[in-house]
Design a protein around this motif. Structure first.
Motif, short mmCIF file in Angstrom:
data_model
loop_
_atom_site.label_atom_id
_atom_site.label_comp_id
_atom_site.label_asym_id
_atom_site.label_seq_id
_atom_site.Cartn_x
_atom_site.Cartn_y
_atom_site.Cartn_z
N ALA A 124 55.62 29.85 44.14
CA ALA A 124 54.37 29.51 44.82
C ALA A 124 53.68 28.42 44.01
CB ALA A 124 53.47 30.74 44.93
N PHE A 125 53.40 27.29 44.64
CA PHE A 125 52.67 26.22 43.98
C PHE A 125 51.20 26.35 44.38
CE2 PHE A 125 52.14 21.28 43.72
CZ PHE A 125 51.27 21.43 42.66
N LEU A 126 50.38 26.92 43.48
CA LEU A 126 48.96 27.12 43.75
C LEU A 126 48.20 25.88 43.30
CD1 LEU A 126 48.50 30.90 42.89
CD2 LEU A 126 49.29 29.80 44.99
N PHE A 127 48.18 24.90 44.16
CA PHE A 127 47.66 23.58 43.86
C PHE A 127 46.15 23.61 43.67
CE2 PHE A 127 46.14 19.41 45.59
CZ PHE A 127 46.61 18.61 44.56
N GLN A 128 45.73 23.15 42.48
CA GLN A 128 44.32 23.03 42.11
C GLN A 128 43.62 24.38 42.04
OE1 GLN A 128 42.76 19.10 42.21
NE2 GLN A 128 44.62 19.65 41.12
N TRP A 129 44.38 25.45 41.85
CA TRP A 129 43.79 26.77 41.62
C TRP A 129 43.44 26.90 40.14
CZ3 TRP A 129 44.77 31.81 44.51
CH2 TRP A 129 44.82 31.57 45.89
N THR A 130 42.30 27.50 39.84
CA THR A 130 41.91 27.72 38.46
C THR A 130 42.88 28.70 37.82
OG1 THR A 130 40.46 29.59 38.98
CG2 THR A 130 39.47 27.38 39.04
N TRP A 131 42.92 28.68 36.50
CA TRP A 131 43.83 29.58 35.79
C TRP A 131 43.45 31.03 36.06
CZ3 TRP A 131 46.14 25.61 36.12
CH2 TRP A 131 45.97 24.44 35.38
N ASP A 132 42.15 31.34 36.14
CA ASP A 132 41.74 32.71 36.47
C ASP A 132 42.22 33.11 37.86
OD1 ASP A 132 40.51 32.93 34.02
OD2 ASP A 132 38.47 32.70 34.79
N SER A 133 42.16 32.17 38.81
CA SER A 133 42.61 32.47 40.17
C SER A 133 44.12 32.69 40.22
CB SER A 133 42.22 31.34 41.12
OG SER A 133 40.82 31.23 41.24
N VAL A 134 44.85 31.89 39.47
CA VAL A 134 46.31 32.05 39.42
C VAL A 134 46.65 33.42 38.84
CG1 VAL A 134 48.46 31.20 38.40
CG2 VAL A 134 46.75 29.58 39.26
N ALA A 135 45.95 33.82 37.79
CA ALA A 135 46.22 35.12 37.16
C ALA A 135 46.02 36.25 38.17
CB ALA A 135 45.29 35.32 35.96
N ARG A 136 44.93 36.20 38.94
CA ARG A 136 44.69 37.24 39.94
C ARG A 136 45.75 37.23 41.03
NH1 ARG A 136 39.25 36.50 38.43
NH2 ARG A 136 39.07 34.58 39.64
N ALA A 137 46.14 36.01 41.44
CA ALA A 137 47.16 35.90 42.48
C ALA A 137 48.48 36.52 42.02
CB ALA A 137 47.36 34.45 42.87
N CYS A 138 48.86 36.30 40.78
CA CYS A 138 50.09 36.89 40.26
C CYS A 138 50.05 38.41 40.36
CB CYS A 138 50.32 36.47 38.80
SG CYS A 138 50.96 34.79 38.59
N GLU A 139 48.93 38.99 39.95
CA GLU A 139 48.80 40.44 39.92
C GLU A 139 48.70 41.04 41.33
OE1 GLU A 139 45.58 43.87 38.51
OE2 GLU A 139 45.30 41.77 37.90
N GLN A 140 47.94 40.40 42.19
CA GLN A 140 47.58 41.02 43.47
C GLN A 140 48.47 40.59 44.63
OE1 GLN A 140 43.48 39.86 43.66
NE2 GLN A 140 42.90 41.20 41.96
N THR A 141 49.12 39.42 44.52
CA THR A 141 49.89 38.92 45.65
C THR A 141 51.31 38.54 45.27
OG1 THR A 141 47.88 38.03 46.63
CG2 THR A 141 49.95 37.24 47.51
N LEU A 142 51.46 37.64 44.31
CA LEU A 142 52.78 37.06 44.03
C LEU A 142 53.77 38.10 43.51
CD1 LEU A 142 51.72 33.65 42.43
CD2 LEU A 142 52.08 34.24 44.84
#
Length: 736
Positions: A90-108
């Motif tokens: 998943a290329f989370l373009f222009q997502w903040t590092w905090d947002s990427v961290a949450r996405a990994c845990e909750q979605t990815l």
């Protein structure tokens, strides 16, 4: 109908092997910070893409706190060394590092993604545009997306969720500005980055890349004014290797090399050889294929994987043009087709941050068609897929939302411009499909006309896609074991069944089902009905509200459409009154909400009905027309003014030029060879024709050099609106 079965090239996930082969890198907060806090070189992802006004082809060369849980998925973490992890990024373009961290845990992690790609993490020039991240001014890990500590915490969080991290790195060039101060306060001039590079560290030939057929120019000159690093020099190679090693020290698992085409392959090999063990399985490179150019992706495959732009272009040509059956021709799209690298070295994608802006590929703005292309990519066996997830844009330079201090705000699915493609049910379901089928060969390939296809992945999965604006009812032969399956394109398994559609595979492997317009169904052996752990309810903030602009052709005095949306209630007879549109057509707009289709019949209000021979019409969202029992895409009144019809005409030919020789109504013919048509999308020409009060033109086509197509002597009769002529057939809608 076409059917075939073919072997699949084994696909070995690469990134997780880094942990197995080398061990997880230390996550020390300092890493190589002492050596790397000095300024460094800014650059652009597809560097030229950051420069407004460039043509599409060159633009492709040049060129951010929310719970978004996957419905029905357990939220447990898995080991970063789990070799069952998928190969989808998943290329989370222009997502903040905090947002990427949450996405990994909750979605990815729960969805089965194998990796997440971040935007470039280094210090960059200041500005509101998206491309500032691709012009570094130092290798400090400080940007408007977060701090070094934020990045390190994100990497750890993603690893805990079983998701690896790929950093987008810009190592070909520095900034394009004459001077300035970077995000973290580093001062610089165009060829001087104190403590990092001096003028001697750049090619500095006084030239810019103009001629892509000149290898030296492409790899030695400044890319649209960006200071081009001398990547063959020992010091520069060591400095860049230190930057990559610093990211590795934080646990970064892989690297996407921006603008790799502009770095000689030997130079890139030299840079990687100086790192602390970064290997080919850790690398993916941006090398855009250009016809007639000396630098091609194949010369970089020994260094790592390469993004295959030809694949994305073909997806737009097929799904964007409406005809998808040919994707299965010649054994199916992939390495057997001209201009494609081997599957084991390819990274496939539907779009990226450059192509969504230059029109080269499909984008999230294409709605359901875009989701179908994602489903095909995740279901097909070519390459390793990347799902791009950014934010909607209507301006080429538009950056992500920021706060008053210029920091990018955290991405919130369902709020603001974030597309959250990675979290869509259709996409997460197909990521699970891909994980379930693995390397199983493609089997049971099927086409049921130009706008539908299906294929299996042996005994593991089956995917059917309907690109048509009307529903598809069909039966397919699969290799699946008998059982009750959940359609993962529409939902997930629950404790009691499926949150979406349930389909039954018979003992002989056959399955029958309905595929809504511009939709799909996907079955796999890890998604049997009743095998889920919950109700299937979850975050639905990524769902799309669909609209239908419906046109109906009739010679009635009035027209009504009697319909039901999805499985909802029918309108009261005679239905909703349609308004007169251009000559011979009626129109109305219908809101579908989250439904994919309406079921409809038409009447004149005084007893005459058209219910499609008793079957009713299945009609999807978008702009759709119904005429003579056929449902097709397009506005038949496009270009009309005050009821006076006009014609947008497309003609398919492999000629160097095309002309249309015609008469409007009973009027005079144009002079031979007629009106010159302009090149449209690949293989098509177009022309705009004013029709006055006439309802049709009579026409023939020619190449201006003696070759004619006059419909075998009968000429073509073509009505108003948007029409296309191909292989002797006139149909409504645009092929482009």
């Amino acid at each position: 109908m076409t059917t075939f079965t073919r072997p699949s090239t084994p696909r070995t996930p690469r990134l997780w092997k880094r942990f197995l082969n080398r061990g997880a890198p230390a996550l020390g907060a300092l890493g190589l910070a002492g050596a790397l806090l000095a300024p460094a070189a800014p650059g652009i992802s597809s560097a030229e893409a950051s420069v407004p006004g460039l043509g599409d082809e060159r633009a492709a060369e040049q060129s951010a706190h929310h719970t978004e849980r996957v419905p029905g998925q357990a939220q447990s973490a898995v080991s970063a060394t789990d070799d069952a992890a998928g190969d989808t990024t998943a290329f989370l373009f222009q997502w903040t590092w905090d947002s990427v961290a949450r996405a990994c845990e909750q979605t990815l992690g729960p969805a089965g993604y194998g990796a997440v790609q971040t935007s470039p993490p280094q210090e960059h020039i200041t500005g509101d545009q998206w491309w500032v991240h691709y012009q570094p001014v130092s290798y400090q890990l400080e940007s408007r997306l977060g701090t070094r500590a934020d990045y390190a915490a994100m990497v750890q969080n993603c690893h805990d969720a079983g998701v690896e991290v790929i950093a987008d790195v810009v190592i070909n060039h520095m900034a394009g500005q004459e001077s300035g101060t970077g995000w973290a306060g580093s001062a610089f001039t165009h060829y001087d980055y104190p403590g990092t590079y001096s003028r001697a560290d750049f090619h500095d030939h006084g030239c810019e890349v103009q001629d892509y057929t000149d290898r030296w120019e492409v790899q030695e000159c400044d890319l649209v004014g960006l200071a081009d690093l001398d990547t063959g020099a020992d010091y520069v190679q060591s400095r860049l290797a230190d930057y990559l090693d610093d990211l590795s020290s934080l646990g970064v698992d892989g690297f996407r090399i921006d603008a790799a085409k502009h770095i000689a392959a030997a130079d890139l090999e030299g840079i990687l050889s100086r790192t602390d063990g970064i290997a080919a399985e850790d690398i993916v490179q941006e090398v855009i294929r250009g016809a007639g150019e000396p630098i091609q992706p194949e010369e970089y495959t020994d260094l790592g994987d390469v993004h295959e732009f030809s694949y994305a272009r073909k997806l737009k040509e097929s799904f964007g043009g409406g005809r998808i059956d040919w994707l299965l021709s010649g054994g199916g799209i992939g390495e057997d087709w001209d201009g494609f690298i081997p599957s084991e070295k390819a990274r496939s994608f539907v779009e990226n941050h450059d192509t969504e802006r230059n029109g080269e590929t499909l984008t999230a703005a294409d709605g359901d068609v875009h989701l179908l292309a994602q489903a095909f990519t995740l279901g097909w066996d070519y390459g390793e897929p990347t799902v791009f997830s950014g934010y909607s844009v209507d301006d080429y330079d538009a950056g992500p939302p920021t706060d008053a201090d210029g920091r990018v705000v955290d991405a919130v699915c369902g709020e603001g411009p974030w597309t959250c493609t990675h979290a869509r049910t259709e996409v997460t379901g197909m990521v699970g499909f891909r994980d379930a089928v693995g390397d199983t060969p493609v089997t049971d390939a099927w086409t049921g006309g130009e706008q539908s296809l299906a294929f299996g992945r042996g005994e593991k999965g089956f995917l059917a896609i309907n690109r048509a604006p009307s529903g598809l009812d069909a039966s397919w032969q699969t290799s699946l074991p008998a059982g009750e399956y959940c359609d993962v394109y529409s939902g997930v398994p629950t404790a009691s069944g499926c949150s979406g559609e349930t389909l039954t595979v018979a003992a002989d492997g056959t399955v029958s089902g309905h595929v809504a317009p511009t939709s799909a169904l996907a079955l796999h052996v890890d998604a049997l009905a009743g095998t889920g752990s919950g109700t299937g309810s979850g975050d639905d903030s990524t769902e799309t509200s669909r609209e239908l602009a419906l046109h109906y052709a009739a010679d009635w005095d009035a027209a009504n459409v009697h319909y039901q949306v999805g499985d909802g209630a029918w309108t009261e007879v005679p239905g909703e009154a349609m308004a007169p549109a251009c000559t011979g057509w009626f129109h109305t707009d219908i809101s579908l909400g989250e439904a994919e289709e309406i079921t409809a019949a038409f009447n004149d209000g005084v007893g005459t009905w058209d219910n499609n021979g008793g079957a009713d019409y299945s009609i999807g969202s978008g702009t759709v027309q119904v005429a003579d029992g056929t449902v097709s895409e397009g506005d038949p009144c496009a270009g009309s003014s005050d009821g006076v019809p006009e014609l947008t005409l497309y003609y398919a030919a492999d000629w160097d030029a095309a002309n249309v020789h015609y008469q409007v109504g009973d009027g005079a013919w144009t002079e031979v060879p007629g009106e010159a048509m302009t090149a449209a999308c690949t293989g098509w020409y177009s022309a705009e024709i004013e029709m006055g009060e006439a309802e049709e033109i009579t026409a023939a086509f020619n190449d201006g050099a003696g070759t004619w197509d006059n419909n075998e002597g009968s000429d073509y009769t073509i009505g108003s609106g948007v029409q296309q002529v191909a292989d002797g057939t006139v149909t409504a809608g645009s092929p482009c």
